[in-house]
Design a protein around this motif. Structure first.
Motif, short mmCIF file in Angstrom:
data_model
loop_
_atom_site.label_atom_id
_atom_site.label_comp_id
_atom_site.label_asym_id
_atom_site.label_seq_id
_atom_site.Cartn_x
_atom_site.Cartn_y
_atom_site.Cartn_z
N ASP A 10 0.84 -1.20 0.00
CA ASP A 10 0.00 0.00 0.00
C ASP A 10 0.88 1.25 0.00
O ASP A 10 0.44 2.31 0.43
N GLN A 11 2.09 1.09 -0.51
CA GLN A 11 3.01 2.25 -0.57
C GLN A 11 3.42 2.52 -2.02
O GLN A 11 4.57 2.84 -2.30
N LEU A 12 2.46 2.37 -2.92
CA LEU A 12 2.79 2.42 -4.35
C LEU A 12 2.79 3.85 -4.88
O LEU A 12 2.07 4.21 -5.81
N THR A 13 3.62 4.68 -4.27
CA THR A 13 3.69 6.10 -4.58
C THR A 13 5.14 6.43 -4.95
O THR A 13 6.03 6.18 -4.13
N PRO A 14 5.38 6.97 -6.14
CA PRO A 14 6.78 7.19 -6.56
C PRO A 14 7.58 8.04 -5.57
O PRO A 14 8.77 7.82 -5.39
N PHE A 50 -6.01 -7.20 -7.22
CA PHE A 50 -5.78 -5.75 -7.39
C PHE A 50 -4.43 -5.36 -6.79
O PHE A 50 -3.62 -4.69 -7.44
N ILE A 51 -4.18 -5.80 -5.57
CA ILE A 51 -2.95 -5.35 -4.91
C ILE A 51 -1.71 -5.94 -5.60
O ILE A 51 -0.75 -5.22 -5.88
N PHE A 52 -1.74 -7.23 -5.91
CA PHE A 52 -0.57 -7.83 -6.57
C PHE A 52 -0.33 -7.19 -7.95
O PHE A 52 0.80 -6.90 -8.32
N SER A 53 -1.40 -6.98 -8.70
CA SER A 53 -1.19 -6.42 -10.03
C SER A 53 -0.69 -4.97 -9.93
O SER A 53 0.22 -4.57 -10.66
N ALA A 90 16.66 -11.01 1.24
CA ALA A 90 17.20 -9.95 0.38
C ALA A 90 18.48 -9.35 0.97
O ALA A 90 19.39 -8.98 0.23
N VAL A 91 18.55 -9.29 2.29
CA VAL A 91 19.78 -8.80 2.94
C VAL A 91 20.94 -9.74 2.55
O VAL A 91 22.04 -9.29 2.20
N ALA A 92 20.67 -11.04 2.59
CA ALA A 92 21.73 -12.00 2.23
C ALA A 92 22.12 -11.85 0.75
O ALA A 92 23.29 -11.94 0.39
N ARG A 93 21.14 -11.58 -0.10
CA ARG A 93 21.42 -11.44 -1.55
C ARG A 93 22.22 -10.18 -1.86
O ARG A 93 23.14 -10.21 -2.65
N HIS A 94 21.83 -9.07 -1.24
CA HIS A 94 22.37 -7.78 -1.70
C HIS A 94 23.38 -7.15 -0.74
O HIS A 94 24.03 -6.17 -1.12
N GLN A 95 23.48 -7.67 0.47
CA GLN A 95 24.44 -7.14 1.45
C GLN A 95 24.37 -5.61 1.56
O GLN A 95 25.38 -4.92 1.41
N PRO A 96 23.18 -5.05 1.82
CA PRO A 96 23.08 -3.59 1.94
C PRO A 96 23.76 -3.10 3.22
O PRO A 96 24.00 -3.90 4.15
N GLU A 97 24.02 -1.79 3.25
CA GLU A 97 24.59 -1.23 4.48
C GLU A 97 23.49 -0.73 5.42
O GLU A 97 23.71 -0.51 6.60
N ARG A 98 22.29 -0.53 4.85
CA ARG A 98 21.22 0.07 5.66
C ARG A 98 19.87 -0.32 5.07
O ARG A 98 19.76 -0.61 3.87
N LEU A 99 18.84 -0.31 5.94
CA LEU A 99 17.48 -0.64 5.48
C LEU A 99 16.61 0.61 5.61
O LEU A 99 16.78 1.39 6.56
N ARG A 100 15.69 0.73 4.66
CA ARG A 100 14.75 1.86 4.74
C ARG A 100 13.34 1.34 4.51
O ARG A 100 13.13 0.48 3.65
N VAL A 101 12.41 1.91 5.23
CA VAL A 101 11.00 1.57 5.01
C VAL A 101 10.14 2.75 5.48
O VAL A 101 10.52 3.47 6.41
N THR A 102 9.04 2.99 4.78
CA THR A 102 8.06 3.97 5.28
C THR A 102 7.21 3.27 6.34
O THR A 102 6.85 2.10 6.17
N ARG A 103 6.90 4.00 7.41
CA ARG A 103 6.16 3.37 8.51
C ARG A 103 4.90 2.68 7.97
O ARG A 103 4.09 3.30 7.28
N PRO A 104 4.75 1.37 8.28
CA PRO A 104 3.59 0.64 7.77
C PRO A 104 2.28 1.24 8.28
O PRO A 104 2.24 1.81 9.36
N SER A 105 1.24 1.05 7.51
CA SER A 105 -0.05 1.65 7.87
C SER A 105 -0.77 0.84 8.94
O SER A 105 -1.73 1.31 9.52
N TYR A 270 -9.93 2.42 -3.09
CA TYR A 270 -8.82 1.44 -3.22
C TYR A 270 -7.59 2.07 -3.85
O TYR A 270 -6.47 1.73 -3.50
N TYR A 271 -7.78 3.01 -4.77
CA TYR A 271 -6.61 3.66 -5.37
C TYR A 271 -5.92 4.57 -4.37
O TYR A 271 -4.69 4.64 -4.33
N LEU A 272 -6.72 5.27 -3.57
CA LEU A 272 -6.14 6.14 -2.55
C LEU A 272 -5.39 5.31 -1.51
O LEU A 272 -4.29 5.66 -1.10
N ASN A 273 -5.99 4.18 -1.13
CA ASN A 273 -5.41 3.41 -0.02
C ASN A 273 -4.11 2.69 -0.38
O ASN A 273 -3.31 2.41 0.50
N VAL A 274 -3.90 2.37 -1.65
CA VAL A 274 -2.61 1.73 -2.00
C VAL A 274 -1.59 2.76 -2.49
O VAL A 274 -0.44 2.41 -2.74
#
Ligand SMILES: Cc1cc2nc3c(=O)[nH]c(=O)nc-3n(C[C@H](O)[C@H](O)[C@H](O)COP(=O)(O)OP(=O)(O)OC[C@H]3O[C@@H](n4cnc5c(N)ncnc54)[C@H](O)[C@@H]3O)c2cc1C
Ligand code: SF4
Length: 506
Positions: A10-14, A50-53, A90-105, A270-274
């Motif tokens: 539900d964070q599909l905002t550029p 809807f959400i997966f697509s 994904a951490v194991a695959r990409h070995q990032p230095e840091r994680l980022r996420v927008t606070r979940p709803s 539904y468009y607003l919420n995702v």
């Protein structure tokens, strides 16, 4: 620095806040379809599709914008089934230095994110979701010290904050709220616009096959599937609404018609919420439609109130009251949700219509949710948690932050009036006034008790009598209780006996 940016469904905002500060040349975006989320309630098939697509299309949009996107599909054989599991892989695959996420709803996911730092051993930047007008902290400050958290007061603050429909510090038209103009019943001879229908593309077709295969037993019809799943198409749906339906949105906001599932509603939740549409931008477009003379003030104000009023308000309540809110049950209601909520198989025409269209479209408009399915569950004394799980499952726009306060608070009054000043309980008369359902019902709405009487009539009084200790002191119900007291004893008995007979047949 190389970041792994986890973008949720539900964070599909550029411009989502988690991307701010991440460098696309060294960072990766992670998106994952996980079973845990797709199955924590038995979601409607259309909702999952809807959400997966929309997620898959968003991943393509991000790639086109220059981001490296690691997208894990549900049928990936290595998919661990949970957000945390996918993050760790994904951490194991990409070995990032840091994680980022927008606070979940939602509380549940926020709790999981809270453990990521410890589990991954990496710093986690959790940025606030800035797609809302009011932050959880601001709402907390507004709520502090207030005896009652009334939406109307909050809404006025949001009007002042956004400047929407304001003129020299005063509401345009000299009034904050035109709700009294928005209660017309609709008739079949009105011209009612059709919603914009989008043909599924190849990506959506793939998702539809996946959902058909993996969620065959879930509630709801998967096809025809006509939701927008890209930003461009969601914007087209919004323009279509503003052009065709907005002018009469206000007048018929509370109306229901058996053969009209959508009336003048926007179908934008539904468009607003995702995150495909921005709420504030949408309100500004609606305000512009009023300013240009395309839509009347009662329509524009009514729409804007739903977004910067109700939508923001219920989110504030959710974060203020969780996690305890989920367990509120002031009436101690314990009845299981009747089976017909999953089949529509009932003689009550209003419920049959609302549930059938829910099965077909993963959509019902507000008054159907509040005054038909919600009202019945309230009057019948259904366990509010079961009611909540039903609403969360069956609507494409259902995310817990918006669904739970609407269901538990507004519709079921299970929080004892923290959200509404009185229960939305009504007899058949309300439904008859606002809809044409009763004309095709095998029950008689005018008959109050006995065989063939509309069940809402006796259930209404039964609800008030059953919950008298909790409700009688409510000033908004004083007149209603006086009416009951004045009724003669035989009449009262007939109401209670009718309700008892009906409830035992459920
Ligand atoms: C029991 C119950 C459960 C609900 N569950 C949800 C839910 O899971 N998700 C959800 O988005 N809405 C929920 N609502 C609110 C409302 O019914 C839907 O937002 C609305 O029906 C969506 O259809 P629409 O886009 O055509 O809305 P419109 O009638 O066109 O309204 C315009 C917009 O206003 C917003 N809005 C209107 N009313 C509310 C409200 N009460 N709370 C929050 N936003 C509102 C929505 O974003 C909606 O798209 C629920 C209401 C009830 C009574
Ligand atoms: S008569 Fe009663 S049950 Fe039938 S449609 Fe009207 S309100 Fe619903």
């Amino acid at each position: 620095m190389s970041d792994l940016v986890f973008i949720l469904g539900d964070q599909l905002t550029p411009g989502i806040s988690s991307l701010k500060g991440a460098d696309p040349s060294v960072s990766r975006v992670l998106m994952a379809e996980v079973m845990e989320e797709a199955s924590y309630v038995r979601h409607h098939k259309k909702k999952i599709a809807f959400i997966f697509s929309a997620m898959r299309h968003f991943a393509a949009e991000m790639r086109a914008a220059g981001w490296q996107v690691d997208y894990v599909t549900l049928d990936d054989p290595d998919n661990s089934g949970s957000f945390t599991g996918e993050l760790m892989r994904a951490v194991a695959r990409h070995q990032p230095e840091r994680l980022r996420v927008t606070r979940p709803s939602e509380w549940r996911v926020d709790q999981a994110v809270g453990k990521w730092e410890q589990l991954s051993g990496l710093p986690v930047i959790v940025s606030e979701d800035d797609r809302f007008v009011c932050t959880a902290e601001e709402f907390g400050s507004w709520a502090r010290g207030r005896k009652q958290l009334r939406m109307e007061n909050f809404y006025r603050e949001m009007r002042r904050k956004t400047g929407l429909l304001m003129e020299n510090g005063e509401p345009v038209g000299g009034q904050w709220n035109f709700d009294a103009d928005n209660r017309n019943a609709a008739s079949r001879d009105l011209f009612i616009p059709r919603p914009l229908r989008i043909e599924p593309d190849a990506v959506t077709r793939d998702v539809l096959s996946l959902v058909q295969k993996r969620f065959a037993d879930n509630f709801g019809d998967l096809e025809p599937f006509w939701f927008a799943v890209t930003r461009d198409d969601a914007e087209r749906a919004r323009s279509h609404f503003i052009e065709q339906a907005l002018p009469r949105f206000g007048d018929y906001q509370d109306a229901m018609l058996a053969d009209e599932k959508f009336l003048y509603h926007s179908l934008l939740s539904y468009y607003l919420n995702v995150g495909l549409l921005d709420p504030l931008e949408t309100c500004r477009m609606v305000e512009a439609a009023y300013q240009s003379g395309h839509a009347p003030l009662n329509a524009a104000e009514g729409f804007i109130r739903q977004i910067i009023g109700w939508r923001e308000y219920v989110r504030g309540i959710y974060w203020l009251k969780m996690p305890g809110y989920m367990d509120e049950n002031v009436f101690g209601a314990t009845r299981p949700l009747p089976d017909f909520y999953w089949t529509g198989n009932t003689d009550m025409a209003c419920l049959r219509a609302a549930i059938t269209q829910t099965r077909e479209e993963a959509y019902a408009h507000h008054i159907q949710r509040l005054m038909v399915t919600g009202n019945f569950a309230l009057l019948a004394g259904v366990d509010p948690k079961q009611v909540h799980e039903w609403y969360l499952a069956v609507y494409a726009d259902a995310f817990e932050w918006v669904e739970l306060p609407n269901t538990l608070g507004m519709s079921q009054y299970a929080d004892g009036g923290q959200l509404g000043s009185k229960p939305y309980a009504a007899s058949g008369n309300y439904i008859s006034k606002m809809s044409d359902y009763c004309k095709s019902c095998s029950f008689d709405v005018k008959q109050k008790t006995g065989e063939g009487a509309c069940p809402f009539n006796s259930l209404y009084w039964n609800f008030l009598v059953r919950n008298e200790p909790k409700l009688k002191s409510n000033p908004r119900l004083a007149q209603t209780y006086r009416t009951w007291e004045r009724m003669d004893a035989d009449r009262k008995q007939e109401y209670l006996a009718s309700a008892k007979a009906f409830l035992s047949s459920l």
